[in-house]
Design a protein around this motif. Sequence first.
Motif, mmCIF file in Angstrom:
data_model
loop_
_atom_site.group_PDB
_atom_site.id
_atom_site.type_symbol
_atom_site.label_atom_id
_atom_site.label_comp_id
_atom_site.label_asym_id
_atom_site.label_seq_id
_atom_site.Cartn_x
_atom_site.Cartn_y
_atom_site.Cartn_z
ATOM 1 N N VAL A 262 0.829 -1.204 0.000
ATOM 2 C CA VAL A 262 0.000 0.000 0.000
ATOM 3 C C VAL A 262 0.863 1.254 0.000
ATOM 4 C CG1 VAL A 262 -1.708 1.291 1.314
ATOM 5 C CG2 VAL A 262 -1.912 -1.166 1.116
ATOM 6 N N SER A 263 1.989 1.198 0.679
ATOM 7 C CA SER A 263 2.870 2.369 0.711
ATOM 8 C C SER A 263 3.336 2.736 -0.691
ATOM 9 C CB SER A 263 4.076 2.092 1.616
ATOM 10 O OG SER A 263 3.657 1.856 2.938
ATOM 11 N N GLU A 264 3.641 1.723 -1.499
ATOM 12 C CA GLU A 264 4.055 1.986 -2.877
ATOM 13 C C GLU A 264 2.907 2.576 -3.688
ATOM 14 O OE1 GLU A 264 5.586 -1.602 -4.515
ATOM 15 O OE2 GLU A 264 7.172 -1.813 -3.017
ATOM 16 N N LEU A 265 1.705 2.042 -3.472
ATOM 17 C CA LEU A 265 0.544 2.588 -4.177
ATOM 18 C C LEU A 265 0.311 4.047 -3.803
ATOM 19 C CD1 LEU A 265 -2.004 -0.363 -3.818
ATOM 20 C CD2 LEU A 265 -0.889 0.381 -5.919
ATOM 21 N N ALA A 266 0.388 4.327 -2.500
ATOM 22 C CA ALA A 266 0.142 5.691 -2.029
ATOM 23 C C ALA A 266 1.209 6.652 -2.537
ATOM 24 C CB ALA A 266 0.089 5.709 -0.503
ATOM 25 N N ALA A 267 2.457 6.185 -2.569
ATOM 26 C CA ALA A 267 3.550 7.049 -3.020
ATOM 27 C C ALA A 267 3.403 7.420 -4.493
ATOM 28 C CB ALA A 267 4.887 6.359 -2.781
ATOM 29 N N GLY A 268 2.726 6.565 -5.258
ATOM 30 C CA GLY A 268 2.566 6.827 -6.683
ATOM 31 C C GLY A 268 1.379 7.706 -7.029
ATOM 32 N N LEU A 269 0.610 8.120 -6.020
ATOM 33 C CA LEU A 269 -0.558 8.961 -6.288
ATOM 34 C C LEU A 269 -0.139 10.401 -6.568
ATOM 35 C CD1 LEU A 269 -3.030 7.675 -3.536
ATOM 36 C CD2 LEU A 269 -3.046 7.145 -5.979
ATOM 37 N N PRO A 270 -0.857 11.086 -7.437
ATOM 38 C CA PRO A 270 -0.526 12.488 -7.740
ATOM 39 C C PRO A 270 -0.653 13.376 -6.506
ATOM 40 C CG PRO A 270 -2.064 11.591 -9.353
ATOM 41 C CD PRO A 270 -1.981 10.599 -8.240
ATOM 42 N N ALA A 271 0.101 14.444 -6.498
ATOM 43 C CA ALA A 271 0.018 15.408 -5.401
ATOM 44 C C ALA A 271 -1.399 15.973 -5.330
ATOM 45 C CB ALA A 271 1.023 16.536 -5.625
ATOM 46 N N GLY A 272 -1.858 16.199 -4.122
ATOM 47 C CA GLY A 272 -3.195 16.742 -3.936
ATOM 48 C C GLY A 272 -4.272 15.697 -3.755
ATOM 49 N N THR A 273 -3.914 14.418 -3.899
ATOM 50 C CA THR A 273 -4.897 13.355 -3.680
ATOM 51 C C THR A 273 -5.248 13.285 -2.201
ATOM 52 O OG1 THR A 273 -4.017 12.069 -5.533
ATOM 53 C CG2 THR A 273 -5.360 10.895 -3.908
ATOM 54 N N SER A 274 -6.525 13.340 -1.897
ATOM 55 C CA SER A 274 -6.961 13.298 -0.502
ATOM 56 C C SER A 274 -8.368 12.726 -0.421
ATOM 57 C CB SER A 274 -6.942 14.699 0.116
ATOM 58 O OG SER A 274 -7.465 14.671 1.435
ATOM 59 N N PHE A 275 -8.610 11.980 0.664
ATOM 60 C CA PHE A 275 -9.936 11.410 0.903
ATOM 61 C C PHE A 275 -10.532 11.961 2.194
ATOM 62 C CE2 PHE A 275 -7.263 8.236 -1.281
ATOM 63 C CZ PHE A 275 -7.888 8.281 -2.520
ATOM 64 N N GLU A 283 -14.001 17.172 -5.409
ATOM 65 C CA GLU A 283 -12.575 16.906 -5.178
ATOM 66 C C GLU A 283 -12.357 15.461 -4.745
ATOM 67 O OE1 GLU A 283 -10.319 19.659 -2.846
ATOM 68 O OE2 GLU A 283 -11.550 21.377 -3.458
ATOM 69 N N LEU A 284 -13.262 14.949 -3.937
ATOM 70 C CA LEU A 284 -13.137 13.563 -3.483
ATOM 71 C C LEU A 284 -13.310 12.586 -4.644
ATOM 72 C CD1 LEU A 284 -15.135 13.790 -0.133
ATOM 73 C CD2 LEU A 284 -12.675 13.424 -0.390
ATOM 74 N N VAL A 285 -14.263 12.862 -5.517
ATOM 75 C CA VAL A 285 -14.476 12.004 -6.683
ATOM 76 C C VAL A 285 -13.238 12.019 -7.577
ATOM 77 C CG1 VAL A 285 -15.794 11.755 -8.826
ATOM 78 C CG2 VAL A 285 -16.982 12.159 -6.661
ATOM 79 N N ALA A 286 -12.650 13.199 -7.754
ATOM 80 C CA ALA A 286 -11.434 13.302 -8.564
ATOM 81 C C ALA A 286 -10.307 12.481 -7.950
ATOM 82 C CB ALA A 286 -11.018 14.765 -8.700
ATOM 83 N N SER A 287 -10.189 12.510 -6.627
ATOM 84 C CA SER A 287 -9.151 11.732 -5.948
ATOM 85 C C SER A 287 -9.405 10.234 -6.087
ATOM 86 C CB SER A 287 -9.087 12.113 -4.465
ATOM 87 O OG SER A 287 -8.590 13.422 -4.292
ATOM 88 N N LEU A 288 -10.663 9.835 -5.956
ATOM 89 C CA LEU A 288 -10.997 8.416 -6.089
ATOM 90 C C LEU A 288 -10.639 7.893 -7.473
ATOM 91 C CD1 LEU A 288 -14.450 8.274 -4.258
ATOM 92 C CD2 LEU A 288 -12.370 7.078 -3.570
ATOM 93 N N ARG A 289 -10.853 8.694 -8.477
ATOM 94 C CA ARG A 289 -10.587 8.246 -9.847
ATOM 95 C C ARG A 289 -9.101 8.152 -10.158
ATOM 96 N NH1 ARG A 289 -15.733 11.444 -12.556
ATOM 97 N NH2 ARG A 289 -17.197 9.713 -12.254
ATOM 98 N N ARG A 290 -8.271 8.673 -9.258
ATOM 99 C CA ARG A 290 -6.822 8.538 -9.441
ATOM 100 C C ARG A 290 -6.309 7.185 -8.956
ATOM 101 N NH1 ARG A 290 -5.936 14.396 -6.689
ATOM 102 N NH2 ARG A 290 -6.558 15.684 -8.474
#
Length: 369
Positions: A262-275, A283-290
């Motif tokens: 999971v740490s690798e998955l989280a590290a690969g997420l674009p900046a600004g991703t937040s739940f 904004e949450l929907v945009a983050s989920l789609r990442r």
Amino acid sequence: MLDRLRGDVPAKRHNARTIAALTGNPGCSRRAVLDAAGVDKPKLAEHIGFPMGFGQSRFALARGNGFEAMLKADGCLLLLSVLSGVLGIDPGDAGYDDLGADDDATLAARHERTRQLLTAPPSGHGAAQPSPSGGEAAAARAALIDHPLLTLDVAGRTVFLEPDLIAFQARGRLHVVEIKSFAIVDDQADSAKVSAAAVQAAVYVLALRRLLAELGHDPALVSHDVVLVCPRDFSLTPQAVVIDVRKQLATLKRQLTRLASVSELAAGLPAGTSFDVALPPAELVASLRRVEARYAPECLSACELAVFCRHESAGSTAALGRPVRDALGGVETVAEALELAAGTRTPTEEQVEAAALLQAAARLRAEIG
């Protein structure tokens, strides 16, 4: 990183049910990240406009809590009498340790106490007692541990797990005991509920075996036979049944090894991703789609975000279920599948086999129709 994804709210803990759901769909990175970050998925789903409707009613929860309290009253006297029939525990010769109610503030202390109890034999275990011939014999006594706390590594994160009980059978064998509120009527129970209970119990068996190995004991001391205690017929009279979870254990171990870190998955997420549920829904929907999801109809009974993921996957072959997705490998959308079936689309190299299957199905349908 994972805590930052959740925002300034307390983390939701993993439990056996979430691990069972996660390992049932190991390709879903979205669920892995959200669960590891401790995101409150029901609240998130409601905030973005896709609330989930499954879960126990408050009446079922009250019945379940009442049933468990009845079994554990007076030092688990009633439960011990039920277990005596399947584990051979003598109610009058059984020790009982209650490690306290579930509380995030006591996790470390309860886990350490669980380790201590499992390191030492149960009360009276191994004590020298006179044998009928006057010699000394090692007499293993039974014991129950209530509210034990185990740990399990899931996708690179350590999670705490609390089975209902751990029972030491005579001669030191350990069994996981699960108390469920669904009824056993005429010796039959809802197969889906029994299956779900078996998978959850397998999670506890695996965690307990790994703890014993860590403590230098033989993991095989933990039996693959778990005890399920449910109400009998339409009363609250308890009935205990033994379930073999070897199949569920094998599947669980295989799926856990497939889960990406999971740490690798989280590290690969674009900046600004937040739940963080305090953010606007858009904004949450945009983050989920990442974060890649792997929706299947089975998710509707296991994941609080399934309604959103179903909406998101509308028109995809994956939304039709795993058998369809597997059979049509390389065909991502229903529109593509229809064009390939009609012969109006040239298949790519990876779609040739699926296209032949679709065209054969189309011919058969035309003949029947």
